[in-house]
Design a protein around this motif. Sequence first.
Motif, short mmCIF file in Angstrom:
data_model
loop_
_atom_site.label_atom_id
_atom_site.label_comp_id
_atom_site.label_asym_id
_atom_site.label_seq_id
_atom_site.Cartn_x
_atom_site.Cartn_y
_atom_site.Cartn_z
N LEU A 149 0.74 -1.24 -0.08
CA LEU A 149 0.02 -0.14 0.16
C LEU A 149 0.98 1.35 0.07
N VAL A 150 0.68 2.22 -1.08
CA VAL A 150 1.52 3.13 -1.05
C VAL A 150 0.76 4.41 -0.85
N ASP A 151 1.06 5.39 -0.12
CA ASP A 151 0.50 6.77 0.23
C ASP A 151 1.20 7.86 -0.61
N ILE A 152 0.57 8.11 -1.82
CA ILE A 152 1.10 9.06 -2.85
C ILE A 152 1.15 10.32 -2.29
N ASN A 153 0.58 10.82 -1.25
CA ASN A 153 0.92 12.10 -0.96
C ASN A 153 2.17 12.31 0.11
N ARG A 154 2.42 10.95 0.81
CA ARG A 154 3.75 11.28 1.54
C ARG A 154 4.52 10.32 1.02
N HIS A 155 4.47 9.83 -0.30
CA HIS A 155 5.50 8.76 -0.95
C HIS A 155 6.01 7.88 0.14
N GLU A 156 5.22 7.15 0.88
CA GLU A 156 5.48 6.15 1.79
C GLU A 156 5.09 4.84 1.36
N VAL A 157 5.60 3.86 1.81
CA VAL A 157 4.80 2.60 1.74
C VAL A 157 4.24 2.12 3.17
N LEU A 158 3.15 1.98 3.10
CA LEU A 158 2.32 2.03 4.52
C LEU A 158 2.43 0.52 5.00
N ALA A 159 2.41 -0.45 3.99
CA ALA A 159 2.53 -1.77 4.52
C ALA A 159 3.04 -2.64 3.22
N THR A 160 3.64 -3.81 3.60
CA THR A 160 4.00 -5.01 2.66
C THR A 160 3.60 -6.15 3.28
N ALA A 161 3.11 -7.10 2.28
CA ALA A 161 2.79 -8.39 2.55
C ALA A 161 2.89 -9.29 1.34
#
Length: 569
Positions: A149-161
Amino acid sequence: ASRLDRAAPGQAEKQPEIKLWSTKDLDLESRGLRFEPPANKLAVHLAPPSLRDNTSDLARLVRALRHEHFISEVCVDYPVLPTLGQTLRFGDWIATATVADTRLEALTEGCCEPGKQAVRLLRLEPGDTSDRAVVLALDIGTTTIWGQLVDINRHEVLATASDYNAQISLGEDVITRIVHSEKQEGLEQLQAAVVRTANGVLDRLLAEAGMKRDEVMQVVAAGNTTMIHLFLGIPPRSIREAPYVPAVSLVPPLPAAEIGLNFPSYVHLYCLPSVASYVGGDTVSGVLGAGFYCEPETTLYVDLGTNGEIVLGNSEWLASTSCSGGPAFEGGGVRCGVRAMPGAIVQFRVDPSSCRHMVVTIGQRPAVGICGVGLIGIIAELYTKGILEPNGKFRTDLPRDRIRSRNGINEYVVVDAANTGTGADVVLTEADIENVMRAKAATYAGIMTLLDSVNLTVHDLSRVIISGGLGDFLELEPCIRIGLLPDLPRERFRYIGNGSLLGARLVAVSTDMLEDAKQLAQKITYIELVENQLFLDNYMSAMSFPHTNGQSFPSVRRSAPSAPMILAG
């Protein structure tokens, strides 16, 4: 064993040191690319209607998008219209529009006028929810499915599975799955299996990130050509029949719910384009992420996975091929093979003085099995310490504290049952070693055949980029010791992790990357290895550790232990 712990692979208590240099997500600006997501959430503030301004609700919304976000053309999906007025009034004339760039459609084969720059209104929410703009990136692998899951506002990966692709029960490689798809209800079974796995990965991602399903705007998926066909329920039969032509290379965007993904109807799925039948969107995505298609240095890109996609070239030209090696590098087809999860063995060392060995597991947990990195490491160590012969067979003249025979097959006890997390011995069999040897031989033969097809040698390579879901524990030296990668100066190697996911993340935040993806798919020349005698010759030559031609691996040195040697744990 891979289902004993559901933590994200490689995420739990991972080691601080990474043996191969890893890149982070590449900065878009440094590559001359714009941050312009193909799907986005835009907050708008509308003036309430009055007797002087009785413009319709839709026209009022379109006007606000034009004034606040400089959007001149808007295509509206019908499901937005029935609740449009209620949504605007409930939010006191503040709303959030989920929009998608219609150039997504222009990138597909003959679907739309190229270059058209309108947006499609997919959803309207009351109030300002634009801070929750999330995209799902998927790597639809033959053996493993990864999601982020990628937060496009913060350019962050929120979770990986990740999880093993449930299609494995119907066939371990793409050819057997294509054959199965031709059986009665076979295609439906395969499509249901991969979608079921993807939905399971999605559920874990949402739980880890603490998010709701309706907060995801879009899905960007990359996979090899066969896997995308099966994911979408498209018959892949023509992929394995001459002249090896896929049904589709560029897939039009479609509602994710249409193929069974657990999303509302407004969430659209975009699949990265394929190059050929056996070089798919996962390779295009990896090349996008690695970025060498924009650089002058001659680079070799190797995706260490079930299908072993390889790309060679630079900003002027690109050539590719694919050589199926099986699922061994991802723990598949191995008796004690597991994913890169807590408890998976990732390092193995034999002390030449005491002849004892030690293992390191992810998270320092009791061993539950051997992941792909561990397989490579164990085989390399046993070979270089003289316990394993070049042909993949164990030395028979050594005391058998660790080497034993079961059902006529020799095996090495890596961890005994008393010290494992499963209550059973973790072993490496000669059959497992043969699977790894075939996989490494196919990969190395593919590299050498591709180089020869463009009249280059390994010494012409300025850089070797390694991709794949092997994790942050991958070590370079064992890969070279078993003959998987060419014996070159170590500073020429780079590891970018899961290149398919990296490229999908970049596509999720930049329409420039979407356009680059289409151009790459058209630019890359595919070299077919089917019935290629040079590949067959290279393959047979590589069926030894590290190679039948020792001069190809001058840095690999093998010790010769003097018997009797006690192989103690």
